[in-house]
Scaffold this active site. Sequence first.
Site, PDB file in Angstrom:
ATOM      1  N   HIS A  46      65.711   0.511  20.497  1.00  0.00           N
ATOM      2  CA  HIS A  46      65.406   0.263  18.763  1.00  0.00           C
ATOM      3  C   HIS A  46      64.482   0.924  18.017  1.00  0.00           C
ATOM      4  O   HIS A  46      63.213   0.852  18.263  1.00  0.00           O
ATOM      5  CB  HIS A  46      65.879  -0.904  18.663  1.00  0.00           C
ATOM      6  CG  HIS A  46      66.369  -1.382  17.626  1.00  0.00           C
ATOM      7  ND1 HIS A  46      66.834  -0.373  16.280  1.00  0.00           N
ATOM      8  CD2 HIS A  46      66.224  -2.380  16.419  1.00  0.00           C
ATOM      9  CE1 HIS A  46      66.627  -1.133  15.337  1.00  0.00           C
ATOM     10  NE2 HIS A  46      66.093  -2.409  15.745  1.00  0.00           N
ATOM     11  N   ASN A  54      64.041   1.043   9.827  1.00  0.00           N
ATOM     12  CA  ASN A  54      64.468   0.841  10.973  1.00  0.00           C
ATOM     13  C   ASN A  54      66.436   1.121  10.189  1.00  0.00           C
ATOM     14  O   ASN A  54      67.228   0.386   9.093  1.00  0.00           O
ATOM     15  CB  ASN A  54      64.188  -0.743  10.823  1.00  0.00           C
ATOM     16  CG  ASN A  54      65.268  -1.625  12.291  1.00  0.00           C
ATOM     17  OD1 ASN A  54      66.506  -1.613  12.544  1.00  0.00           O
ATOM     18  ND2 ASN A  54      65.087  -3.011  12.098  1.00  0.00           N
ATOM     19  N   CYS A  71      71.007  -4.871  15.146  1.00  0.00           N
ATOM     20  CA  CYS A  71      70.048  -3.900  16.189  1.00  0.00           C
ATOM     21  C   CYS A  71      71.038  -3.264  17.182  1.00  0.00           C
ATOM     22  O   CYS A  71      70.522  -1.990  17.904  1.00  0.00           O
ATOM     23  CB  CYS A  71      69.082  -3.669  15.617  1.00  0.00           C
ATOM     24  SG  CYS A  71      68.860  -4.725  14.099  1.00  0.00           S
TER      25      CYS A  71
HETATM   26  N1  COA Z   1      52.630  -4.967   2.374  1.00  0.00           N
HETATM   27  C1  COA Z   1      51.163  -4.708   2.634  1.00  0.00           C
HETATM   28  N2  COA Z   1      51.001  -6.515   3.000  1.00  0.00           N
HETATM   29  C2  COA Z   1      52.255  -6.937   3.430  1.00  0.00           C
HETATM   30  C3  COA Z   1      53.398  -6.628   3.941  1.00  0.00           C
HETATM   31  C4  COA Z   1      53.867  -5.026   2.915  1.00  0.00           C
HETATM   32  N3  COA Z   1      54.829  -4.111   3.409  1.00  0.00           N
HETATM   33  N4  COA Z   1      54.426  -6.929   4.655  1.00  0.00           N
HETATM   34  C5  COA Z   1      53.773  -8.701   4.844  1.00  0.00           C
HETATM   35  N5  COA Z   1      52.355  -8.740   4.225  1.00  0.00           N
HETATM   36  C6  COA Z   1      51.469  -9.257   4.342  1.00  0.00           C
HETATM   37  C7  COA Z   1      52.013 -10.248   4.726  1.00  0.00           C
HETATM   38  O1  COA Z   1      52.197 -11.201   3.557  1.00  0.00           O
HETATM   39  C8  COA Z   1      50.934 -10.927   5.152  1.00  0.00           C
HETATM   40  O2  COA Z   1      50.328 -11.745   4.132  1.00  0.00           O
HETATM   41  P1  COA Z   1      48.809 -12.995   4.221  1.00  0.00           P
HETATM   42  O3  COA Z   1      48.254 -12.622   5.545  1.00  0.00           O
HETATM   43  O4  COA Z   1      48.372 -13.072   2.828  1.00  0.00           O
HETATM   44  O5  COA Z   1      50.206 -14.228   4.449  1.00  0.00           O
HETATM   45  C9  COA Z   1      50.330 -10.360   5.827  1.00  0.00           C
HETATM   46  O6  COA Z   1      50.445  -9.176   5.599  1.00  0.00           O
HETATM   47  C10 COA Z   1      50.394 -10.587   7.640  1.00  0.00           C
HETATM   48  O7  COA Z   1      51.843 -10.330   7.221  1.00  0.00           O
HETATM   49  P2  COA Z   1      51.862 -10.440   8.684  1.00  0.00           P
HETATM   50  O8  COA Z   1      53.544 -11.546   9.245  1.00  0.00           O
HETATM   51  O9  COA Z   1      51.619 -11.156   9.793  1.00  0.00           O
HETATM   52  O10 COA Z   1      52.037  -9.043   9.562  1.00  0.00           O
HETATM   53  P3  COA Z   1      52.176  -8.311  10.748  1.00  0.00           P
HETATM   54  O11 COA Z   1      51.814  -7.533  11.133  1.00  0.00           O
HETATM   55  O12 COA Z   1      53.343  -9.409  11.942  1.00  0.00           O
HETATM   56  O13 COA Z   1      53.788  -7.195  10.056  1.00  0.00           O
HETATM   57  C11 COA Z   1      56.436  -7.127  10.049  1.00  0.00           C
HETATM   58  C12 COA Z   1      54.927  -7.557   9.938  1.00  0.00           C
HETATM   59  C13 COA Z   1      57.201  -7.843   9.763  1.00  0.00           C
HETATM   60  C14 COA Z   1      55.445  -5.631  10.307  1.00  0.00           C
HETATM   61  C15 COA Z   1      56.091  -7.929  11.495  1.00  0.00           C
HETATM   62  O14 COA Z   1      55.738  -9.100  11.917  1.00  0.00           O
HETATM   63  C16 COA Z   1      57.693  -6.884  12.482  1.00  0.00           C
HETATM   64  O15 COA Z   1      57.405  -5.930  12.486  1.00  0.00           O
HETATM   65  N6  COA Z   1      58.012  -7.879  13.183  1.00  0.00           N
HETATM   66  C17 COA Z   1      59.383  -7.617  13.088  1.00  0.00           C
HETATM   67  C18 COA Z   1      60.745  -7.005  12.488  1.00  0.00           C
HETATM   68  C19 COA Z   1      62.108  -6.387  13.031  1.00  0.00           C
HETATM   69  O16 COA Z   1      61.964  -5.822  14.091  1.00  0.00           O
HETATM   70  N7  COA Z   1      62.493  -7.120  12.342  1.00  0.00           N
HETATM   71  C20 COA Z   1      63.994  -6.085  12.345  1.00  0.00           C
HETATM   72  C21 COA Z   1      64.513  -6.488  14.250  1.00  0.00           C
HETATM   73  S1  COA Z   1      65.512  -5.828  14.245  1.00  0.00           S
END
Ligand code: COA
Length: 321
Positions: free
Chosen positions: A239, A269, A115
């Site tokens: 980004h 993204n 990215c």
């Molecule tokens: N819908 C509903 N629940 C979801 C979900 C979705 N699409 N995706 C994940 N969850 C759940 C998880 O399973 C977790 O459940 P649990 O507590 O029962 O295990 C809960 O939501 C919390 O998950 P968590 O990973 O703590 O959420 P978060 O607030 O960190 O958000 C992301 C998850 C992936 C959106 C976030 O971590 C993120 O954006 N990370 C960076 C990713 C990124 O930038 N990637 C590209 C890099 S270039």
Amino acid sequence: MNAHLTDRGAVVTGWGTALPDRRITNADFEARLDTTDEWITERTGMKVRYHGGTTAGLAIDAGRRAMEMAGLTGTDIDYVLLCTTTPDWHVPASAARVQESLGITGGASDLNAACSGFVYGLVHAHALIGMGLRRILLIGSETLSRITDQEDRNTAILFADGAGAMVIEAVDGPGQLLSFDMGNDGTAIELLYCDIGDHLKMVGKEVFRRAVTVMVESARRSMEQAGVTADDLTLVVPHQANIRIIEAAASRLGLSMESVAVSIHRYGNTSSASIPLALVDAIDEGRVRAGDLVLLVGFGAGMSWASAVLRWPAMDGRTAS
Ligand code: COA
């Protein structure tokens, strides 16, 4: 790492974008995965994204638009640099298809810095121009939907497809690039990767945490090298991975969200396409004028990061001899 490598600088003279046809809303995920529009919107800022096409196909469409705007044809272009982490094949470079389709007579290669790719590519383009090339077609194009497990709610909602392109032309004098910063931490590879033939694997929380840190640190280095502060910046194009990452980084950098380009709700993204897609929308909205300072800052798998400060050029079509 000061950008004044040579007396021969570069400016952007054209741009264009492309999106595939298939528009995917949060409701589409809601219908088939254990997720909700509310969760996706609150936790990521995403609403709509597009799936489909090929990396080269989207790149060709965006590239053609950028060349038309710059008033150029393929024989005018010395090099096409296609930034992508989702090439269409292992061999050859997907840029080969772009070169052939657009009738480009110069060189063609892919660049994969995930990215961070478009900002890496921007720096590479300026370096090539410093070494004597005259016109480069720089493209960020991705088809991430092809390497994302559409049954995995953790990743399916995030990654999408699209392309953005810019023509970068040589000028006499320093040009638009005031500073840049590029880096990579290979100890973090396991946080976000995709084996050949497999789907993306991601440790979302840790990627989030590190993303904010590397964006802030890289942006600070570029701003310091350029001798500018947050208040001097008219436009910041980060980004587009998660609105909360963007907001956290902006807050730590002392940036008002009014100066930050956000298009994550429109495109999701799109990896190396996300910065040019957001930048072109900001240009179309009249948010940047000649002389304005623009900060681009990316991060991604690798874990890679890159930033650059540009002084937005006047569109007077000057080209170096
Ligand atoms: N819908 C509903 N629940 C979801 C979900 C979705 N699409 N995706 C994940 N969850 C759940 C998880 O399973 C977790 O459940 P649990 O507590 O029962 O295990 C809960 O939501 C919390 O998950 P968590 O990973 O703590 O959420 P978060 O607030 O960190 O958000 C992301 C998850 C992936 C959106 C976030 O971590 C993120 O954006 N990370 C960076 C990713 C990124 O930038 N990637 C590209 C890099 S270039």
